[in-house]
Design a protein around this motif. Structure first.
Motif, PDB file in Angstrom:
ATOM      1  N   ASP A  55       0.907  -0.977   0.131  1.00 58.04           N
ATOM      2  CA  ASP A  55       0.357   0.072   0.255  1.00 58.04           C
ATOM      3  C   ASP A  55       1.148   1.395  -0.054  1.00 58.04           C
ATOM      4  O   ASP A  55       2.303   1.411   0.132  1.00 58.04           O
ATOM      5  CB  ASP A  55      -0.725   0.084   0.861  1.00 58.04           C
ATOM      6  CG  ASP A  55      -0.050  -0.227   2.236  1.00 58.04           C
ATOM      7  OD1 ASP A  55       0.555   0.125   2.527  1.00 58.04           O
ATOM      8  OD2 ASP A  55      -1.365   0.003   4.251  1.00 58.04           O
ATOM      9  N   PHE A  56       0.811   2.263  -0.113  1.00 59.65           N
ATOM     10  CA  PHE A  56       1.371   3.609  -0.075  1.00 59.65           C
ATOM     11  C   PHE A  56       2.558   3.880   1.213  1.00 59.65           C
ATOM     12  O   PHE A  56       3.141   4.335   0.965  1.00 59.65           O
ATOM     13  CB  PHE A  56      -0.462   5.090   0.193  1.00 59.65           C
ATOM     14  CG  PHE A  56      -0.569   5.279   0.774  1.00 59.65           C
ATOM     15  CD1 PHE A  56      -0.180   6.442   2.313  1.00 59.65           C
ATOM     16  CD2 PHE A  56      -1.964   4.138   1.922  1.00 59.65           C
ATOM     17  CE1 PHE A  56      -1.196   6.512   3.883  1.00 59.65           C
ATOM     18  CE2 PHE A  56      -2.626   4.427   2.822  1.00 59.65           C
ATOM     19  CZ  PHE A  56      -2.457   5.407   3.234  1.00 59.65           C
TER      20      PHE A  56
ATOM     21  N   ILE B 148      -8.998  -2.874  -0.813  1.00 57.10           N
ATOM     22  CA  ILE B 148      -8.719  -1.744  -1.680  1.00 57.10           C
ATOM     23  C   ILE B 148      -9.374  -0.908  -1.987  1.00 57.10           C
ATOM     24  O   ILE B 148      -9.654  -1.619  -3.486  1.00 57.10           O
ATOM     25  CB  ILE B 148      -6.458  -2.277  -1.604  1.00 57.10           C
ATOM     26  CG1 ILE B 148      -6.873  -3.159  -2.743  1.00 57.10           C
ATOM     27  CG2 ILE B 148      -6.593  -2.897  -0.398  1.00 57.10           C
ATOM     28  CD1 ILE B 148      -5.502  -3.144  -3.840  1.00 57.10           C
TER      29      ILE B 148
ATOM     30  N   ASP C  85      -4.576   7.490  -7.588  1.00 58.01           N
ATOM     31  CA  ASP C  85      -3.523   8.081  -8.281  1.00 58.01           C
ATOM     32  C   ASP C  85      -2.320   7.500  -7.990  1.00 58.01           C
ATOM     33  O   ASP C  85      -1.111   7.540  -7.680  1.00 58.01           O
ATOM     34  CB  ASP C  85      -2.983   9.128  -7.554  1.00 58.01           C
ATOM     35  CG  ASP C  85      -3.974  10.808  -7.389  1.00 58.01           C
ATOM     36  OD1 ASP C  85      -4.518  10.781  -8.668  1.00 58.01           O
ATOM     37  OD2 ASP C  85      -3.898  11.374  -6.477  1.00 58.01           O
ATOM     38  N   ASP C  86      -2.807   5.997  -8.293  1.00 61.65           N
ATOM     39  CA  ASP C  86      -1.468   5.406  -9.046  1.00 61.65           C
ATOM     40  C   ASP C  86      -0.899   4.499  -7.481  1.00 61.65           C
ATOM     41  O   ASP C  86       0.244   4.214  -7.145  1.00 61.65           O
ATOM     42  CB  ASP C  86      -0.330   5.557  -9.914  1.00 61.65           C
ATOM     43  CG  ASP C  86      -0.616   5.603 -10.818  1.00 61.65           C
ATOM     44  OD1 ASP C  86      -1.415   5.061 -11.741  1.00 61.65           O
ATOM     45  OD2 ASP C  86      -0.557   7.156 -11.437  1.00 61.65           O
ATOM     46  N   GLU C  87      -1.767   4.507  -6.585  1.00 61.87           N
ATOM     47  CA  GLU C  87      -1.263   4.174  -5.123  1.00 61.87           C
ATOM     48  C   GLU C  87      -2.600   3.088  -4.675  1.00 61.87           C
ATOM     49  O   GLU C  87      -3.687   3.440  -5.071  1.00 61.87           O
ATOM     50  CB  GLU C  87      -1.259   5.675  -4.482  1.00 61.87           C
ATOM     51  CG  GLU C  87      -0.155   5.835  -3.951  1.00 61.87           C
ATOM     52  CD  GLU C  87       0.682   6.795  -2.773  1.00 61.87           C
ATOM     53  OE1 GLU C  87       1.201   7.035  -3.107  1.00 61.87           O
ATOM     54  OE2 GLU C  87      -0.588   7.674  -3.108  1.00 61.87           O
ATOM     55  N   TYR C  88      -2.142   2.394  -4.387  1.00 57.19           N
ATOM     56  CA  TYR C  88      -3.143   1.187  -3.508  1.00 57.19           C
ATOM     57  C   TYR C  88      -3.692   1.759  -1.734  1.00 57.19           C
ATOM     58  O   TYR C  88      -2.579   2.199  -0.990  1.00 57.19           O
ATOM     59  CB  TYR C  88      -2.839   0.025  -3.768  1.00 57.19           C
ATOM     60  CG  TYR C  88      -2.311  -0.702  -4.728  1.00 57.19           C
ATOM     61  CD1 TYR C  88      -3.338  -0.516  -5.441  1.00 57.19           C
ATOM     62  CD2 TYR C  88      -1.341  -1.699  -4.713  1.00 57.19           C
ATOM     63  CE1 TYR C  88      -3.171  -0.889  -7.275  1.00 57.19           C
ATOM     64  CE2 TYR C  88      -1.204  -1.662  -6.608  1.00 57.19           C
ATOM     65  CZ  TYR C  88      -1.723  -1.439  -7.107  1.00 57.19           C
ATOM     66  OH  TYR C  88      -2.008  -1.810  -8.580  1.00 57.19           O
TER      67      TYR C  88
ATOM     68  N   SER D 113      -7.977   4.876   4.821  1.00 58.65           N
ATOM     69  CA  SER D 113      -8.567   5.529   3.028  1.00 58.65           C
ATOM     70  C   SER D 113      -8.432   7.044   3.892  1.00 58.65           C
ATOM     71  O   SER D 113      -8.641   8.450   3.102  1.00 58.65           O
ATOM     72  CB  SER D 113     -10.316   5.708   2.427  1.00 58.65           C
ATOM     73  OG  SER D 113     -10.908   5.572   4.002  1.00 58.65           O
TER      74      SER D 113
ATOM     75  N   GLU E 289      -7.372   1.901  -5.359  1.00 65.30           N
ATOM     76  CA  GLU E 289      -6.046   2.448  -6.155  1.00 65.30           C
ATOM     77  C   GLU E 289      -6.311   4.251  -6.556  1.00 65.30           C
ATOM     78  O   GLU E 289      -7.179   4.322  -7.278  1.00 65.30           O
ATOM     79  CB  GLU E 289      -6.218   1.649  -7.412  1.00 65.30           C
ATOM     80  CG  GLU E 289      -4.785   2.190  -8.324  1.00 65.30           C
ATOM     81  CD  GLU E 289      -4.244   1.905  -9.417  1.00 65.30           C
ATOM     82  OE1 GLU E 289      -3.247   2.079  -9.833  1.00 65.30           O
ATOM     83  OE2 GLU E 289      -4.469   0.038 -10.217  1.00 65.30           O
TER      84      GLU E 289
END
Length: 60
Positions: free
Chosen positions: A18-19, A30, A34-37, A43, A32
């Motif tokens: 994850d991020f 999860i 901005d290309d982050e999990y 959240s 996604e």
């Protein structure tokens, strides 16, 4: 089929990260962004880190 495909040695390997760099496993909830999990449990933390505060006391 080769024998090493029948029972892969890394069954417990994480699906991804994850991020924050924590492991994500199969079945984790999860999204996604901005290309982050981002796990749903984290959240709110992600939004606070990447979002902007809005002053709702004043009209735009």
């Amino acid at each position: 089929m080769p024998n090493d495909w029948i029972d892969p040695p890394d069954d417990e390997a994480p699906w991804g990260y994850d991020f924050e760099g924590d492991e994500i496993y199969l079945g984790d909830r999860i999204v996604e962004i901005d290309d982050e999990y981002v796990p749903l449990e984290k959240s709110e933390k992600w939004v606070k880190k990447h979002g902007y505060k809005v002053n709702t006391e004043e009209r735009q």
